[in-house]
Scaffold this motif. Structure first.
Motif, PDB file in Angstrom:
ATOM      1  N   ASN A 150       0.827  -1.201   0.000  1.00 37.97           N
ATOM      2  CA  ASN A 150       0.000   0.000   0.000  1.00 37.97           C
ATOM      3  C   ASN A 150       0.866   1.257   0.000  1.00 37.97           C
ATOM      4  O   ASN A 150       0.585   2.232  -0.697  1.00 37.97           O
ATOM      5  CB  ASN A 150      -0.900  -0.030   1.240  1.00 37.97           C
ATOM      6  CG  ASN A 150      -2.097   0.869   1.060  1.00 37.97           C
ATOM      7  OD1 ASN A 150      -1.989   2.073   1.236  1.00 37.97           O
ATOM      8  ND2 ASN A 150      -3.230   0.302   0.689  1.00 37.97           N
ATOM      9  N   MET A 151       1.948   1.208   0.765  1.00 39.23           N
ATOM     10  CA  MET A 151       2.864   2.352   0.859  1.00 39.23           C
ATOM     11  C   MET A 151       3.583   2.584  -0.473  1.00 39.23           C
ATOM     12  O   MET A 151       3.826   3.718  -0.877  1.00 39.23           O
ATOM     13  CB  MET A 151       3.865   2.082   1.988  1.00 39.23           C
ATOM     14  CG  MET A 151       4.721   3.259   2.356  1.00 39.23           C
ATOM     15  SD  MET A 151       3.781   4.628   3.018  1.00 39.23           S
ATOM     16  CE  MET A 151       4.713   6.003   2.362  1.00 39.23           C
ATOM     17  N   LEU A 152       3.891   1.489  -1.141  1.00 37.75           N
ATOM     18  CA  LEU A 152       4.539   1.584  -2.455  1.00 37.75           C
ATOM     19  C   LEU A 152       3.594   2.255  -3.453  1.00 37.75           C
ATOM     20  O   LEU A 152       3.983   3.158  -4.194  1.00 37.75           O
ATOM     21  CB  LEU A 152       4.894   0.168  -2.924  1.00 37.75           C
ATOM     22  CG  LEU A 152       5.846   0.010  -4.084  1.00 37.75           C
ATOM     23  CD1 LEU A 152       7.186   0.674  -3.794  1.00 37.75           C
ATOM     24  CD2 LEU A 152       6.057  -1.479  -4.374  1.00 37.75           C
ATOM     25  N   ARG A 153       2.357   1.824  -3.442  1.00 34.55           N
ATOM     26  CA  ARG A 153       1.347   2.409  -4.343  1.00 34.55           C
ATOM     27  C   ARG A 153       1.157   3.902  -4.011  1.00 34.55           C
ATOM     28  O   ARG A 153       1.082   4.737  -4.897  1.00 34.55           O
ATOM     29  CB  ARG A 153       0.043   1.626  -4.169  1.00 34.55           C
ATOM     30  CG  ARG A 153      -1.170   2.239  -4.805  1.00 34.55           C
ATOM     31  CD  ARG A 153      -1.461   1.659  -6.173  1.00 34.55           C
ATOM     32  NE  ARG A 153      -2.665   2.244  -6.750  1.00 34.55           N
ATOM     33  CZ  ARG A 153      -2.688   2.916  -7.888  1.00 34.55           C
ATOM     34  NH1 ARG A 153      -1.598   3.088  -8.595  1.00 34.55           N
ATOM     35  NH2 ARG A 153      -3.810   3.409  -8.352  1.00 34.55           N
ATOM     36  N   LEU A 154       1.092   4.195  -2.717  1.00 30.23           N
ATOM     37  CA  LEU A 154       0.928   5.594  -2.292  1.00 30.23           C
ATOM     38  C   LEU A 154       2.113   6.443  -2.748  1.00 30.23           C
ATOM     39  O   LEU A 154       1.952   7.559  -3.247  1.00 30.23           O
ATOM     40  CB  LEU A 154       0.802   5.634  -0.761  1.00 30.23           C
ATOM     41  CG  LEU A 154       0.506   6.980  -0.116  1.00 30.23           C
ATOM     42  CD1 LEU A 154      -0.871   7.489  -0.514  1.00 30.23           C
ATOM     43  CD2 LEU A 154       0.597   6.871   1.409  1.00 30.23           C
ATOM     44  N   SER A 155       3.319   5.902  -2.603  1.00 33.77           N
ATOM     45  CA  SER A 155       4.535   6.626  -2.994  1.00 33.77           C
ATOM     46  C   SER A 155       4.587   6.848  -4.504  1.00 33.77           C
ATOM     47  O   SER A 155       5.143   7.844  -4.970  1.00 33.77           O
ATOM     48  CB  SER A 155       5.784   5.840  -2.574  1.00 33.77           C
ATOM     49  OG  SER A 155       5.741   5.570  -1.202  1.00 33.77           O
TER      50      SER A 155
END
Ligand SMILES: [Zn+2]
Length: 294
Positions: free
Chosen positions: A269-274
């Motif tokens: 999720n953090m990767l997608r957000l970044s």
């Protein structure tokens, strides 16, 4: 801290592997031109960072444009490693440790983390509480005979959650409350109104209740326990912080906690957000730190 525990459980041996991962995170359903929406592109390999030239309009789409990495000279492998480390639900990461692990200067590590935290802040603020919402006043900072003399660093907060029908909290927000909204330890009506306006979805039926007196017998113990956990995590990871940084770290804590409560993998999720949040300029970070209230 044992730095050997900080190795990611995935393999990004080359920049190319990282670019592929970022491509998937940015365009999970395949390439989309940012200018015309066309779905096909030629990849241009002559540059260090891949470019995708749109078949239809010839616009050259940069892979890192519109991501937290845009404008950064730091290697993408280091960025992915930092995203992995900040996604760890047990500890998170501070700038000093990050700088050692990924071998960048403290200033670079600090700026990377601030950019990632800005993305988390955006995610938290756009994810409104809804349905049954309970809000309780809480505090960050060690009490110092709190009834008589509050600790000078003690900061008022709102701990809020969307509750399931069963009474279980399922989505949290912790927001730093400006002292201008307090009167003799009680929260003024303007403080609760502003919180509702900014953080609660009022387009559907909402059942919202505030507890604004610290020692109210009706206080929400489950919520207060989470606020206390967040404070302990901040003290452990950052060795205590001043009021300027409080909101940033509370948002980081809630971001990971909310994903965990939804059984959503934090790293992905953090990767997608970044990959989908534009980098915030240094000047905005500094400006934001000067005013950390909600
Ligand atoms: Zn196009």
């Amino acid at each position: 801290m044992d730095l050997t525990m900080m190795t990611p459980p995935f393999n990004f041996p080359t920049e190319t592997a990282c670019f592929e991962t970022l491509f998937q995170a940015k365009w999970p359903n395949g390439f989309i031109c940012s200018r015309c929406g066309h779905r096909h592109a030629y990849q241009i390999h002559t540059r260090r960072l891949p470019l995708y030239e749109c078949h239809a309009c010839r616009y050259q789409n940069s892979l890192i444009a519109g991501t937290v990495m845009e404008g950064s000279r730091t290697d993408i492998r280091k960025w992915l490693h930092a995203i992995f480390l900040i996604s760890r639900t047990d500890s998170g990461i501070n700038a000093k440790h990050l700088s050692k692990i990924i071998r960048v200067t403290y200033k670079t590590a600090w700026l990377m983390l601030q950019k990632l935290r800005h993305a988390m802040n955006q995610a938290i603020d756009s994810d409104l509480l809804s349905g049954i919402v309970r809000v309780n006043i809480a505090h960050y900072g060690r009490p110092h005979c709190p009834i008589i003399v509050p600790h000078p660093q003690r900061q008022p907060l709102f701990i809020a959650a969307t509750m399931k029908e069963t009474g279980e909290p399922c989505r949290f927000k912790i927001k730093h409350l400006s002292k201008e909204y307090l009167n003799d330890g009680l929260v003024r009506r303007t403080g609760t109104q502003l919180f509702t306006e900014q953080h609660v979805d009022q387009t559907a039926n909402v059942d919202i209740e505030y507890i604004t007196a610290r020692f109210s017998p009706r206080r929400f113990h489950r919520l207060l326990a989470v606020a206390a956990d967040a404070g302990r995590w901040i003290n452990l990871t950052f060795h205590g912080i001043g009021p300027k940084h409080l909101q940033t770290y509370m948002d980081e804590y809630c971001y990971r906690l909310n994903l965990t409560l939804r059984d959503t993998p934090v790293f992905h999720n953090m990767l997608r957000l970044s990959a989908t949040t534009a980098a915030v300029p240094y000047s905005v970070i500094i400006q934001k730190l000067a005013c950390s209230y909600y």
